[in-house]
Design an enzyme around this catalytic site. Structure first.
Site, PDB file in Angstrom:
ATOM      1  N   LYS A   1       3.727   5.170 108.550  1.00  0.00           N
ATOM      2  CA  LYS A   1       2.810   6.152 107.979  1.00  0.00           C
ATOM      3  C   LYS A   1       2.759   6.001 106.455  1.00  0.00           C
ATOM      4  O   LYS A   1       3.744   6.255 105.772  1.00  0.00           O
ATOM      5  CB  LYS A   1       3.232   7.576 108.315  1.00  0.00           C
ATOM      6  CG  LYS A   1       2.168   8.578 107.887  1.00  0.00           C
ATOM      7  CD  LYS A   1       2.704   9.975 107.694  1.00  0.00           C
ATOM      8  CE  LYS A   1       3.409  10.189 106.384  1.00  0.00           C
ATOM      9  NZ  LYS A   1       2.545  10.424 105.228  1.00  0.00           N
TER      10      LYS A   1
ATOM     11  N   GLU B   1      15.511   4.670 100.818  1.00  0.00           N
ATOM     12  CA  GLU B   1      15.300   4.235  99.425  1.00  0.00           C
ATOM     13  C   GLU B   1      14.749   5.435  98.687  1.00  0.00           C
ATOM     14  O   GLU B   1      13.582   5.787  98.856  1.00  0.00           O
ATOM     15  CB  GLU B   1      14.285   3.086  99.366  1.00  0.00           C
ATOM     16  CG  GLU B   1      14.705   1.835 100.101  1.00  0.00           C
ATOM     17  CD  GLU B   1      15.780   1.063  99.367  1.00  0.00           C
ATOM     18  OE1 GLU B   1      16.133   1.440  98.230  1.00  0.00           O
ATOM     19  OE2 GLU B   1      16.269   0.073  99.942  1.00  0.00           O
TER      20      GLU B   1
ATOM     21  N   CYS C   1      10.498   4.401  91.418  1.00  0.00           N
ATOM     22  CA  CYS C   1      11.784   5.038  91.646  1.00  0.00           C
ATOM     23  C   CYS C   1      12.868   4.410  90.775  1.00  0.00           C
ATOM     24  O   CYS C   1      13.836   5.067  90.414  1.00  0.00           O
ATOM     25  CB  CYS C   1      12.172   4.963  93.115  1.00  0.00           C
ATOM     26  SG  CYS C   1      11.968   3.330  93.812  1.00  0.00           S
TER      27      CYS C   1
ATOM     28  N   GLU D   1      14.262  13.289  88.070  1.00  0.00           N
ATOM     29  CA  GLU D   1      13.255  12.232  88.117  1.00  0.00           C
ATOM     30  C   GLU D   1      11.898  12.860  87.767  1.00  0.00           C
ATOM     31  O   GLU D   1      11.471  13.820  88.402  1.00  0.00           O
ATOM     32  CB  GLU D   1      13.224  11.644  89.523  1.00  0.00           C
ATOM     33  CG  GLU D   1      12.410  10.384  89.617  1.00  0.00           C
ATOM     34  CD  GLU D   1      12.495   9.762  91.001  1.00  0.00           C
ATOM     35  OE1 GLU D   1      12.523  10.507  91.992  1.00  0.00           O
ATOM     36  OE2 GLU D   1      12.509   8.519  91.076  1.00  0.00           O
TER      37      GLU D   1
END
Lengths: 475, 288
Positions: free
Chosen positions: A181, A255, A289, A386
């Site tokens: 997806k 991840e 990331c 982040e």
């Protein structure tokens, strides 16, 4: 200074269609979910309508994948699987210009990045893994490692095609079938990849591509007939998935996010370091990331470096993703833009010193001017969380030990950068870094032969290299 | 020697940071043999003991992970030497705990010592076998090396009191991790004796910490502890496994889901070594 004339790539190359359908059991089908409209973040115009999956569609896709695994793919000799994967790689290359334009339209990333990084790396992953399909006995995981079965995969919006390749290629090479997806805001390139998979004549059901939001992703990863889950995305969602899979015995790789330190020592070649810092945080609008979002500079060169950095960042051209001269494209969605703005405001509120490039921004679309915070302390949210945008936090240090301590002062551990001319210091720092990828005197390099993945709350498992095969094998 | 000599009985304690404390909780629990006869009281470790053990393991980690692989191998071989010297004691304890004949216990102890030697030999080979020089498509030197993941909480197998224990602990520390071990709840005595071996084998204090007690009580604290990087579920009671995995998700721990039914007499492979390693990839440009 000379100004660049606009050099737009033609959007016609993308062969954009008004409607895109999902890919189940070798067919393009309407999903029973509420269709979604995917938006060009560079202009805010609707690009296409995409049908999405309802729970019954997820079930259909998993059943198709199971059938394909049991009857065809799981028992096919590796050498035959290899040829299919090789075909996909070639077809991606043949349609690379189309895919690059489509990716920039749907994602907002500059065409020079989709053209020079995303699409070639996606093809490279299929090439690399095609070669593994009939050599798995040499991977050091036992003489005849077996596939796991059906892999449920969920990928993020920052590298839509490249992430699809990172997930699908190793799964196919190891003999698994796939239900994948793509992200809600960037479904198009994966659905064109479905066309490529059809052109490659891959047996029906081997790869199934669903569209939809987080609920569809959740249905995929928690489907009881999925044997392996691979997720790339936020740490928050990663934890949810790990919780969801607790006790099921299903294999999982994650991840997740990061807050990478980019360490500049006083003997670093500063001009080169500036290029690396810019690439580290402004590549893909900072939607990476492993972005180098925390710059750690040795105090003695901090002022000089910061001055050079401001000068360099001022020259970054922000704007139309399809312009070949654009350095920083559009933020992927309004929602993401809002998140970036909110976090940046906490930087102001907590007393960091903000510098924002004076570059002009387009009137329409989601844009954020490259921003550098200095006088950042480790406790500030902009140094801990982040941001996933073109925002850099600058901290300083005095000794190498302090640099390492500050770099490792995070629950994440995906990547790190080191800038110094001294080889022994590079190796020392690389060894001390609690991070899965360390770039020394470079940043943001990716290759299918080089394992990629995190420590700690950046996840577990690796993608790429011999190590990456483990995630898809019963070992 | 008089036939009526009274044996000097041993007080079994925890092993934390190289020392042998009683549980801070002051609790102990009776350990019985396979027929139900009293063997000894063992310390019943608490949440605080578990936290102390994690702190000790964290403190020991930089030194142990930073030691050369050759040095770690030397220390582990030394452990095997001392194990060999205690062969009779281990045999008696395994026989009593597991209710097997002396001959069977002997073969289990021998297998355990041999297993330790096998893992000792891996310390300076695992990077060669699992690491790589990555042939990337560009002017860069890129290599990948396995590194220890950090502090590993090991729920030791419940049935196999020594061979299973050693099969779980040796790969964790051979790769440079430090360990907090919760022993078999009902068969803890060989683990306490192993602690004495470790304490006298040049292994730095804190590299292995051994907690006796109720696995179901201690394990959740380790599974949710933010300073524990990985969790080996092997000895977790069936009813707690899913909860422990859920707790581990809070800090994205690596979880080894080996089943309690694992056959430890089987030849080992690299799975337990790989489970507690991180692959680090380093890049550097090539140029003049």
């Amino acid at each position: 200074m000379w100004e660049y004339a606009p050099a737009p790539e033609s959007r016609d190359i993308a062969n954009l269609k008004p409607n895109y359908r999902m890919f189940i059991d070798g067919q393009f089908v309407e999903g029973a979910g509420e269709p979604l409209k995917t938006v060009n973040p560079g202009t805010e115009e609707v690009l296409a309508e995409v049908s999405t999956a309802a729970p019954a569609d997820v079930d259909k896709a998993v059943k198709a994948a199971r059938r394909a695994y049991d009857r065809v793919w799981g028992r096919m000799p590796g050498a035959e699987r290899a040829k299919y994967i090789f075909r996909i790689a070639r077809l991606i290359q043949e349609r690379s210009r189309e895919l690059a334009v489509l990716e920039s339209l749907d994602n907002g990333k500059p065409i020079k990045e989709s053209r020079d990084v995303d699409v070639p790396t996606a093809a490279a992953h299929f090439f690399y893994h095609a070669g593994w399909a009939d050599k798995l006995g040499y991977a050091g995981l036992g003489p005849d490692p077996r596939p796991l079965g059906v892999a449920g995969q969920v990928i993020p919006w920052n590298f839509p095609l490249m992430m699809a390749a990172w997930k699908i290629a190793p799964a196919l090479a190891t003999g698994n079938t796939v239900v994948i997806k793509p992200a809600e805001t960037t479904p198009l390139s994966a659905l064109v990849l479905a066309e490529i998979i059809q052109q490659a004549d891959l047996p029906p059901g081997v790869v199934n591509i669903l569209a939809g939001a987080g609920d569809v992703g959740s249905a995929v990863v928690s489907h009881p007939d999925v044997d392996k889950v691979a997720f790339t995305g936020s740490t928050e969602v990663g934890k949810l998935i790990q919780r969801q899979l607790a006790g099921t015995g299903r294999k999982l790789t994650l991840e997740l996010g990061g807050k990478a330190a980019n360490i500049v020592f006083d003997d670093a070649p500063l001009d080169q370091a500036v290029e690396g810092i810019v690439n580290g945080i402004f590549f893909n609008q900072g939607h990476v990331c492993c972005a180098g979002s925390r710059l750690l500079v040795q105090e003695s060169v901090a002022d000089e470096l910061l001055e050079k950095l401001h000068a360099r960042v001022s020259t970054l051209r922000v704007g139309d993703p399809l312009d070949k001269n654009t350095d920083v494209g559009a933020i992927n969605s309004r929602e993401q833009l809002t998140k970036i703005q909110e976090l940046v405001e906490t930087g102001d509120a907590e007393g960091a010193q903000r510098w924002t490039s004076a570059c002009p921004l387009p009137d329409k679309g989601f844009y954020f001017a490259p921003t550098v915070f200095s006088n950042v302390s480790q406790a500030m949210r902009i140094a801990r969380e982040e941001i996933f945008g073109p925002v850099l936090s600058v901290l300083t240090f005095r000794t190498p030990d302090e640099a390492v301590a500050k770099a490792n002062n995070t629950p994440y551990g995906l990547s790190a950068g080191i800038w110094t001319e001294k080889g022994s210091r590079i190796l020392w720092a690389a060894q001390k870094m609690r991070a899965g990828v360390v770039w020394a005197n470079t940043f943001n390099r990716f290759d299918p032969t080089a394992p990629f993945g995190g420590y700690q709350e950046s996840g577990f498992g690796r993608e790429g290299g011999r190590t990456g095969l483990e995630a898809y094998l019963d070992v | 020697m008089s036939e009526n000599r009274i044996a000097v009985t041993k007080t079994y304690k925890l092993y934390i940071g190289g020392a042998f404390p009683r549980s801070e909780s002051g609790r102990s629990y009776p350990v019985v043999d396979a027929k139900g006869a009293f063997l000894a009281n063992a310390a019943q470790g608490s949440r605080k003991d578990a936290r102390d053990a994690v702190a000790a393991a964290r403190k020991a980690f930089p030194g142990w992970a930073g030691a050369t692989a050759y040095n770690r191998g030397q220390v582990l071989f030394r452990v095997a030497e001392v194990l060999e010297g205690r062969r009779e004691q281990f045999t008696a304890e395994v026989a009593a705990c597991e209710g097997v004949a002396v001959k069977k216990a002997q073969s289990l102890v021998d297998a355990a010592i041999d297993r330790w030697v096998w893992y000792a030999g891996w310390t300076d080979k695992v990077a060669t076998v699992l690491g790589a020089s990555n042939p990337v498509a560009g002017p860069y030197f890129s290599f990948s090396v396995p590194e220890p993941t950090g502090v590993v909480a090991v729920l030791a197998p419940q049935q196999s009191s020594l061979l299973g224990l050693i099969s779980a602990v040796a790969p964790v520390i051979a790769t440079g991790n430090t360990a907090v071990v919760v022993t078999s709840q009902d068969r803890p005595l060989p683990a306490v004796t192993l602690s004495e071996v470790l304490a006298t084998s040049d292994l730095p204090g804190g590299v292995v910490n051994v907690l006796t007690g109720r696995t179901a009580e201690i394990a959740p604290w380790l599974a949710s502890h933010a300073d524990v990087n990985a969790l080996d579920l092997t000895g977790a009671p069936e009813s707690t496994r899913a909860d422990l995995e859920r707790a581990a998700a809070g800090t994205v721990k690596r979880v080894l889901r080996a089943r309690p039914s694992e056959d430890f007499t089987r030849e080992p492979d690299l799975a337990r070594l790989r489970a507690f390693l991180e692959m680090k990839t380093v890049w550097h440009p090539i140029g003049v």
